[in-house]
Write an enzyme that holds these catalytic residues in place. Structure first.
Site, short mmCIF file in Angstrom:
data_model
loop_
_atom_site.label_atom_id
_atom_site.label_comp_id
_atom_site.label_asym_id
_atom_site.label_seq_id
_atom_site.Cartn_x
_atom_site.Cartn_y
_atom_site.Cartn_z
N HIS A 1 0.84 14.29 10.18
CA HIS A 1 0.45 13.53 9.38
C HIS A 1 0.43 14.83 7.89
O HIS A 1 1.32 15.07 5.96
CB HIS A 1 -0.58 12.73 8.46
CG HIS A 1 -0.75 11.91 7.07
ND1 HIS A 1 -1.36 10.78 7.15
CD2 HIS A 1 0.08 12.44 6.47
CE1 HIS A 1 -1.58 10.22 6.16
NE2 HIS A 1 -0.02 11.53 5.65
N TYR B 1 -5.14 6.05 6.42
CA TYR B 1 -5.49 5.20 6.15
C TYR B 1 -6.75 3.70 5.77
O TYR B 1 -6.79 2.32 6.41
CB TYR B 1 -4.87 4.57 5.78
CG TYR B 1 -2.95 4.98 5.34
CD1 TYR B 1 -2.98 5.92 4.52
CD2 TYR B 1 -2.00 5.01 5.65
CE1 TYR B 1 -1.90 7.52 4.06
CE2 TYR B 1 -1.12 5.60 4.68
CZ TYR B 1 -0.68 6.73 4.69
OH TYR B 1 -0.02 7.78 4.15
N PHE C 1 3.08 6.01 -12.03
CA PHE C 1 2.85 6.58 -13.20
C PHE C 1 4.45 6.44 -13.42
O PHE C 1 4.55 6.02 -15.07
CB PHE C 1 2.69 8.31 -13.27
CG PHE C 1 2.88 8.62 -14.56
CD1 PHE C 1 1.97 8.66 -15.76
CD2 PHE C 1 3.43 9.42 -15.77
CE1 PHE C 1 1.72 8.96 -17.36
CE2 PHE C 1 4.17 9.59 -15.94
CZ PHE C 1 2.95 9.38 -17.51
N GLY D 1 3.32 4.37 -16.50
CA GLY D 1 2.85 5.81 -17.84
C GLY D 1 1.12 5.57 -17.97
O GLY D 1 0.40 4.96 -16.95
N SER E 1 6.35 3.81 -12.55
CA SER E 1 6.30 2.57 -13.18
C SER E 1 5.47 1.84 -14.39
O SER E 1 5.75 1.04 -15.79
CB SER E 1 5.19 1.84 -12.46
OG SER E 1 6.21 1.84 -10.68
#
Length: 344
Positions: free
Chosen positions: A131, A64, A216, A220, A218
């Site tokens: 990971h 990250y 998505f 759309g 949350s």
């Protein structure tokens, strides 16, 4: 709904002794992949607030940034904060420039762990995941080195991410696996066939990343439209025009159920994950205080059997793969047999 002052309950993750908050915090989007990095001071305040209200299970990775998210966590965990959290980080995605390579060879495992410890300014990592699975290296070889790191006190617990059921079994035979991290949400349910049952058979905790469907579930299609040009979600198959129009209908139906229940669609979707079992810990990521509070509110959304069935019937119609074809090795991967490594 719960407010920002809510206290998050605790749970046992796996059967090796690790205890975490029943909902974690994914930290990736603070530094990478979901648009430009956010200001360090704001993210440190968010992390401190999360810890204060009981979200103590923090998830990061060396990729990250790369590296910058671990450094952010090191800044956030100073001055007595470290002892209040369960910190998970990961290795396995080596990123040089634009070239990514999945690595699980012992030399890399050790070097990655040492580098993460240095960036995090820690002596020991609570939960250390592979990971992504290196499909060239037998999992027994990778796990052998991770076992040594446990014995040396550099990591407490071992995890895998996006590993197949057979890989999990083989790894667990070398050293007990505490947790498997996987994408699990209303619109990513492929793991339910064999990975989840395998984890439960072996007493391995389940950590659900992207429990809100990459955001998505949350917002759309509005969320997709607002993505910045350097947000990698713009390129995921499910957000492409040929699939998005269909998937918008899925979100609208989830939203309708949420309105009836008096919660938000993200709380409903997250509550569905929480209802999957006491061995499941979702780790929604956010960079905003209000979203953090909203996510915690999902812990107080109770779903009936009928509501769960209705949500799952909606989710069965999702279109598009989780990743592009170039990232196929990111999905529930296998490794070659140990005999192939010994022959080299």
């Amino acid at each position: 709904m719960a407010s920002g002052g809510a206290v998050v309950p605790r749970m046992k993750l796996g059967s090796q002794g690790l205890e975490v908050s029943a909902q974690g915090l994914g930290c990736m989007g603070m530094s990478a992949f979901y648009g430009p990095p956010k200001p360090d001071a704001d993210m440190i305040n968010l992390i401190h607030h999360a810890i204060k209200i009981g979200v103590t299970f923090l998830d990061t990775s060396d990729v990250y940034g790369p590296h910058t998210n671990e450094i952010l966590l090191s800044m956030a965990l100073k001055d007595g904060v470290r002892d209040r959290v369960e910190l998970a980080t990961k290795f396995g995605i080596s990123w040089g420039g634009q070239i990514r390579e999945i690595r699980g060879d012992p030399e890399y495992v050790r070097a990655a762990c040492e580098a993460s410890l240095k960036r995090l300014q820690l002596d020991c990592i609570d939960l250390y995941y592979q990971h992504r699975v290196d499909t060239r290296v037998p999992i027994e070889v990778t796990m052998g080195e991770m076992k040594k790191l446990v014995e040396e006190g550099k990591i407490k617990y071992v995890g895998l991410s996006e590993a197949s059921a057979s890989t999990i079994r083989r790894a667990h035979a070398v050293h007990p696996i505490t947790a498997v991290q996987l994408e699990w949400s209303l619109w990513s349910r492929d793991v339910e066939e064999d990975v989840i049952p395998t984890c439960r058979e072996l007493g391995i905790g389940i950590v659900a990343y992207s429990p809100l469907g990459r955001g998505f579930l949350s917002g759309g299609s509005n969320m997709v439209v607002s993505l910045s040009k350097d947000d990698f979600r713009k390129y995921l198959p499910r957000f492409q025009a040929e699939n998005l129009e269909h998937n918008k209908k899925l979100f609208h139906r989830v939203n309708e159920i949420a309105l009836k229940k008096g919660c938000t669609p993200s709380q409903l979707a997250l509550a569905w994950v929480h209802h999957q079992g006491t061995d499941v810990c979702p780790i929604p990521g956010t960079t905003k205080m209000e979203n953090l509070s909203q996510n915690i509110g999902a812990l107080h959304v109770n779903l009936t059997t009928e509501e769960i069935a209705e949500l799952e019937s909606i989710a069965d119609s999702v279109r598009g793969d989780r990743y592009s074809s170039q990232a196929s090795t990111y999905l529930n991967s296998d490794t070659p047999p140990l005999s192939s490594w010994n022959a080299n």
